[in-house]
Design an enzyme around this catalytic site. Structure first.
Site, short mmCIF file in Angstrom:
data_model
loop_
_atom_site.label_atom_id
_atom_site.label_comp_id
_atom_site.label_asym_id
_atom_site.label_seq_id
_atom_site.Cartn_x
_atom_site.Cartn_y
_atom_site.Cartn_z
N GLU A 59 0.82 -1.20 0.00
CA GLU A 59 0.00 0.00 0.00
C GLU A 59 0.86 1.26 0.00
O GLU A 59 0.52 2.27 -0.64
CB GLU A 59 -0.93 0.00 1.21
N GLY A 310 11.81 -3.16 0.10
CA GLY A 310 11.85 -2.07 -0.86
C GLY A 310 12.85 -2.23 -1.99
O GLY A 310 13.02 -1.30 -2.79
#
Length: 429
Positions: A59, A310
């Site tokens: 998200e 990430g």
């Protein structure tokens, strides 16, 4: 009804306390416990402010292009982005530094919610991917603060659960000003749960607007970090779950007999499972190494476990073939968008209900294949590694399929301008 919800949530939190404390020690949960109780602290951005909530990594990544464009279109707005997990917080800190201020989302009980809203004083609120917190949304409505669901989606499992509490859901959804849903099916489901049809719009997936960064020297840097020579070939298995890593490793061993220079990068969906994955790798006579422990110059010949957050999207650029996990076991799959946008042929299992439209699109375009089990994974991986022209054509088909679906950010911004900001003339500011 709200009192009953709060009581049940309170009991559930007490039952969850031992697990929470364990996670706090292991992964950093609770380092900002005061914020979870609504004490957001000082150093919030200047007013007027908006609040965008993104639960975790996925998200938060979806929120990035939206936050950047809000910043450009309405520079007068200070932006607070909240998450629930430390991994989500890390994405916000790394990718939105200087554009937004991070805070942890309050526990959805009246006290924490009241304190958080008193501190943040947002002019509007946006929840990414259908985060429905009854007390929080009710408190927003009572204060006259408009709320939006952006990039909304409702998985099969969530839809089944929500239908059990449709009476509550109808009241909760009445507190949302506009629903920007990813697909027609998501729109149909939110309406079936009680959202007013006039407030529901299909805007597409915000992640489609995440244009991959220009390559530059990045691939060469990553090859050096991972210890891959210029001729080494890489297979990436991303977002894997328990039960899939064993199948991936068996397929890797089989493929390596025909492609001796093949390397493997395994990215478990939950990095805390790295130790478990290491054991599986060693059991097959292979050498594991965690990305977080890679020596300078990499570790040639090792199976790399991506235990960081990430980095997977960037590393996809090196792969010849990508398998997206959560799909060979009944999890519901994960988003195929990131490898597809980087022009990689994508393999998925049969369980893709969480991202049904993306999985179907990549199949129809010829950019991906569904493999029903481990042996089929082995066969299709070997075929794509042996036929590089086929792999290249599939990768290009995957890229083109998703490149034509951009525009979700622009559509979402238009809805913000129509329903959330700036306030209507004469409205309270």
């Amino acid at each position: 009804m709200y009192a009953l919800y709060s009581a049940v949530l309170g009991v559930g939190l007490l039952a969850y306390l031992p697990t929470f404390l364990a996670r706090r020690r292991r992964a950093g949960y609770g380092r900002d416990l005061a914020q979870r109780f609504g004490r957001l602290g000082d150093e919030l951005p200047p007013e007027p402010r908006c609040w965008i909530h993104a639960v975790s990594v996925g998200e938060s990544a979806a929120a990035v292009p939206l936050v950047e464009e809000i910043r450009r279109r309405w520079p007068e707005l200070g932006i607070v982005v909240s998450t629930i997990t430390p991994t989500g917080a890390r994405i916000v800190a790394e990718r939105l530094a200087g554009a937004a201020t991070h805070r942890y989302f309050p526990i959805d009980l009246p006290g924490p919610v009241r304190r958080a809203l008193d501190a943040a004083r947002p002019r509007f609120f946006i929840a990414i991917e259908t985060e429905l917190w009854p007390n929080f949304l009710r408190a927003l409505a009572r204060r006259g603060i408009p709320a939006m669901i952006a990039n909304g989606r409702i998985s099969d499992r969530s839809f089944r659960r929500y239908r059990w509490v449709r009476v509550l859901m109808r009241r909760v959804l009445a507190n949302v000003s506009v629903f920007a849903m990813q697909t027609e099916e998501d729109a149909r489901r939110i309406i079936a749960l009680g959202a007013p049809p006039s407030r529901v719009v299909v805007t597409g997936n915000l992640k489609s607007d995440l244009v991959p960064e220009a390559a530059g020297d990045e691939p060469a840097i990553w090859r050096e970090r991972l210890g891959l020579g210029t001729e080494a070939r890489l297979w990436i298995a991303g977002s894997t779950h328990r039960g899939e890593e064993a199948l991936v490793l068996d397929a890797f061993l089989s493929a390596r007999t025909r492609c001796p220079g093949l390397a493997l990068l395994l990215a478990p969906r939950h990095p805390e499972r790295a130790g478990e994955v290491e054991d599986l790798i060693r059991a097959r006579g292979l050498a594991p190494v965690r990305r977080s422990r890679l020596p300078a110059g990499g570790a040639p010949g090792a199976v790399v476990i991506l235990d960081t957050v990430g980095e997977l999207a960037a590393v996809y650029a090196l792969a010849e073939v990508v398998f997206v996990g959560g799909s060979l076991v009944p999890i519901g799959g994960h988003n195929v968008l990131e490898p597809a946008m980087r022009g990689k042929p994508v393999l998925v299992g049969p369980h893709t209900s969480n991202f049904r439209e993306g999985a179907e699109l990549i199949q129809r375009s010829g950019g991906g294949l569904v493999v029903k089990d481990g042996p089929e994974l082995e066969r299709e991986l070997a075929r794509l590694l042996e036929d590089r022209d086929l792999a290249r054509r599939m990768g290009e088909a995957a890229r083109h399929a998703f490149a034509g679906r951009q525009g979700a950010v622009s559509a979402t911004l238009d809805l913000i301008g129509r329903h959330l900001w700036p306030p209507a003339r004469g409205a309270a500011r």
